[in-house]
Motif scaffolding. Structure first.
Motif, PDB file in Angstrom:
ATOM      1  N   LEU A   1      36.026  29.723  48.036  1.00  0.00           N
ATOM      2  CA  LEU A   1      36.195  31.100  48.512  1.00  0.00           C
ATOM      3  C   LEU A   1      36.745  32.003  47.418  1.00  0.00           C
ATOM      4  O   LEU A   1      36.324  33.159  47.278  1.00  0.00           O
ATOM      5  N   LEU A   2      37.678  31.492  46.628  1.00  0.00           N
ATOM      6  CA  LEU A   2      38.208  32.274  45.507  1.00  0.00           C
ATOM      7  C   LEU A   2      37.138  32.533  44.454  1.00  0.00           C
ATOM      8  O   LEU A   2      37.063  33.630  43.887  1.00  0.00           O
ATOM      9  N   ALA A   3      36.318  31.532  44.164  1.00  0.00           N
ATOM     10  CA  ALA A   3      35.233  31.722  43.200  1.00  0.00           C
ATOM     11  C   ALA A   3      34.254  32.782  43.689  1.00  0.00           C
ATOM     12  O   ALA A   3      33.806  33.631  42.906  1.00  0.00           O
ATOM     13  N   ALA A   4      33.932  32.767  44.974  1.00  0.00           N
ATOM     14  CA  ALA A   4      33.040  33.780  45.532  1.00  0.00           C
ATOM     15  C   ALA A   4      33.672  35.168  45.459  1.00  0.00           C
ATOM     16  O   ALA A   4      32.999  36.150  45.126  1.00  0.00           O
TER      17      ALA A   4
ATOM     18  N   VAL B   1      32.202  38.394  43.366  1.00  0.00           N
ATOM     19  CA  VAL B   1      31.938  39.708  43.976  1.00  0.00           C
ATOM     20  C   VAL B   1      32.691  40.807  43.222  1.00  0.00           C
ATOM     21  O   VAL B   1      32.144  41.881  42.957  1.00  0.00           O
ATOM     22  N   LEU B   2      33.941  40.541  42.844  1.00  0.00           N
ATOM     23  CA  LEU B   2      34.709  41.530  42.098  1.00  0.00           C
ATOM     24  C   LEU B   2      34.115  41.796  40.723  1.00  0.00           C
ATOM     25  O   LEU B   2      34.089  42.947  40.259  1.00  0.00           O
ATOM     26  N   SER B   3      33.620  40.765  40.058  1.00  0.00           N
ATOM     27  CA  SER B   3      33.038  40.973  38.739  1.00  0.00           C
ATOM     28  C   SER B   3      31.726  41.744  38.830  1.00  0.00           C
ATOM     29  O   SER B   3      31.442  42.589  37.984  1.00  0.00           O
TER      30      SER B   3
ATOM     31  N   ILE C   1      28.864  47.443  38.295  1.00  0.00           N
ATOM     32  CA  ILE C   1      27.954  48.402  38.927  1.00  0.00           C
ATOM     33  C   ILE C   1      27.904  49.737  38.181  1.00  0.00           C
ATOM     34  O   ILE C   1      26.816  50.277  37.997  1.00  0.00           O
ATOM     35  N   PRO C   2      29.009  50.289  37.698  1.00  0.00           N
ATOM     36  CA  PRO C   2      28.899  51.548  36.953  1.00  0.00           C
ATOM     37  C   PRO C   2      28.038  51.447  35.699  1.00  0.00           C
ATOM     38  O   PRO C   2      27.452  52.439  35.268  1.00  0.00           O
TER      39      PRO C   2
END
Length: 62
Positions: A25-28, A32-34, A39-40
């Motif tokens: 779950l932490l890896a996921a 997602v955060l990375s 995205i910018p």
């Protein structure tokens, strides 16, 4: 490749402390955060500003 042993140790410590599903779950969440942080960089409407300090422009002496 050098970070794999460190990640295995941290994943084992997290799994021991909070349960076997937590490292996945932490890896996921980190994935997602990375992706959200990148995205910018996908936006093509970012304008390029040219510097006006003559430090990056080559001028031919006349």
């Amino acid at each position: 490749m050098a970070g794999a042993p460190l990640g295995a140790l941290l994943g084992g410590a997290v799994a021991t402390t909070w349960g076997l599903n937590t490292p996945a779950l932490l890896a996921a969440a980190f994935f997602v955060l990375s992706v959200a942080a990148l995205i910018p960089a996908l936006k093509s409407d970012v304008s390029v500003v040219e510097p006006d300090d003559d430090a990056t422009t080559a001028r031919v002496p006349s």
